[in-house]
Design an enzyme around this catalytic site. Structure first.
Site, PDB file in Angstrom:
ATOM      1  N   ARG A 273       0.858  -1.186   0.000  1.00 36.25           N
ATOM      2  CA  ARG A 273       0.000   0.000   0.000  1.00 36.25           C
ATOM      3  C   ARG A 273       0.894   1.236   0.000  1.00 36.25           C
ATOM      4  O   ARG A 273       1.482   1.576   1.029  1.00 36.25           O
ATOM      5  CB  ARG A 273      -0.916  -0.037   1.225  1.00 36.25           C
ATOM      6  N   HIS A 277      -3.254   4.315   5.005  1.00 30.35           N
ATOM      7  CA  HIS A 277      -4.409   3.414   5.128  1.00 30.35           C
ATOM      8  C   HIS A 277      -5.669   4.089   4.601  1.00 30.35           C
ATOM      9  O   HIS A 277      -6.417   3.498   3.824  1.00 30.35           O
ATOM     10  CB  HIS A 277      -4.584   3.015   6.594  1.00 30.35           C
ATOM     11  N   TYR A 286       4.571   4.661  11.303  1.00 29.11           N
ATOM     12  CA  TYR A 286       4.891   3.247  11.405  1.00 29.11           C
ATOM     13  C   TYR A 286       5.694   2.685  10.232  1.00 29.11           C
ATOM     14  O   TYR A 286       5.969   1.499  10.183  1.00 29.11           O
ATOM     15  CB  TYR A 286       3.613   2.413  11.600  1.00 29.11           C
TER      16      TYR A 286
END
Length: 378
Positions: A273, A277, A286
């Site tokens: 990805r 998100h 992260y």
């Protein structure tokens, strides 16, 4: 007193009797050690040029769709958008691997798969806009409603596929889910029922590395997600999720196997990805830019362009046609999404039940009275 000490109890057997044996040989169910690839291998020469060009055009269109939808969130025209940038090969291949009579069961990140299957881009975004229940008729398009709760669409796909087989319809259901969804109970229940019933369903797991911010290593210690298939009695396949022809080939084979009565397949597509998100996520907390840059080198469009160029299939005319078609789609999407929709508050009560319950009737009457009173005050 133990079980063995009970009067008349049969002596406890610590091992199965000699006649015990596995119900099926697990070896054929195991995925290959490495993800299946086509691009950059000798197998690429066998891929139909028309399929390559179709995949390329859809990838370019899909990338533009993602960037336009993301821009719409920044303009306040979408409440949220889970981008599939970087995962377009999985989305496009899933749509193209199905026949018209088959069903697609998407997750919230799979609007591109629905669009690649022929759904109006505006209809695909209606739910994420917060305008209406779904935005399209699932039965007409053979696309189940976009599923926001993780993995709840998977048992639905199994139920539909099993019902179709009982009716004698040669229909296959393809259910899409992310790696985070494999940690949900619905995932395991769906796989178990599908295998026991030998339902004509294909599970496509897009392993993009993170369940929001949780890396896969903190979700499972399995060698791969595809290995989970063996425990339920179905084959597991591992594929490079950024290799569009490879994903299309593996999905097409699994769909054909399901259609001829071979049962379900679990496919894990290794992808990434690129975007956060959703537009509400800060992915820098992260993961690093170095991680993203490494995956940009393995971008699905880049890989396709390299193969098409090598085979002499890509020139400025082909490239321009794909880009122009994508821009036309984006312009139409932008124009229609910028128009304020005409909404009827009474639609809150539509399509909830075939026959409204007493409570819904009371709530609908209360809302209607409030709307009429508000109209009178104006």
């Amino acid at each position: 007193m133990t079980v063995q000490e009970l009067p008349g109890a049969v002596a406890y057997r610590p091992t199965p009797p000699p006649a015990w044996k596995p119900r099926i040989d697990p070896a054929p169910l195991l995925p290959d050690p490495e993800p299946h690839r086509v691009l950059g291998t000798k197998a690429a020469a066998d891929v139909d040029p028309e399929l390559l060009l179709t995949l390329y055009a859809q990838l370019v269109r899909g990338r533009r769709y993602n960037t336009q939808a993301t821009a719409l969130t920044k303009q306040g025209r979408l409440a949220v958008y889970p981008s599939s940038t970087g995962q377009e090969a999985c989305e496009v291949a899933a749509a193209l691997a199905l026949e018209e009579r088959d069903w697609l069961f998407p997750s919230y990140r799979d609007t591109l798969a629905a669009v690649a299957r022929g759904l109006d881009p505006v209809a695909a975004l209606t739910l994420l806009r917060g305008d209406w229940h779904t935005g399209y008729d699932p039965r007409e398009h053979r696309i189940a409603p976009l599923c926001t709760p993780l993995a709840t669409q998977l048992p639905h796909a199994v139920g539909l596929a099993h019902a179709a087989r009982l009716k004698g319809d040669d229909v296959v259901a393809l259910a899409m889910v992310g790696d985070g969804g494999t940690s949900e109970g619905d995932f395991h229940e769906a796989l178990n029922f599908a295998a026991v019933w030998q339902a004509p369903v294909v599970f496509l797991v897009q392993n993009n590395g993170f369940a929001i911010s949780v890396p896969l290593a903190k979700q499972t210690a399995a060698p791969s997600l595809a290995h989970k298939a063996v425990g339920y009695g179905m084959p597991g396949r591992l594929v490079d999720g950024n290799d569009a022809p490879a994903v299309h080939q593996v999905l097409t084979e699994a769909v054909a196997r399901a259609r001829r009565g071979g049962g379900p397949t679990l496919i894990e597509a290794i992808t990434y990805r690129i975007d956060a998100h959703t537009n509400a996520d800060d992915a820098t907390r992260y993961r690093t830019s170095d991680d993203i840059d490494a995956w940009r080198e393995h971008d699905p469009i880049r890989l396709m362009e390299q193969e098409l160029t090598r085979r002499g299939l890509l020139d400025e005319t082909v490239k321009g046609a794909a880009t122009d078609a994508a821009e036309a789609m984006a312009a139409d999407l932008r124009q229609r999404m910028n128009a304020d929709p005409a909404l009827d508050p009474m639609d809150l009560f539509a399509h909830v039940y075939a026959e409204r319950s007493t409570q819904l009737q009371e709530q609908a009457a209360q809302l209607r009275a409030e709307l009429e009173a508000e109209g009178d005050q104006r």
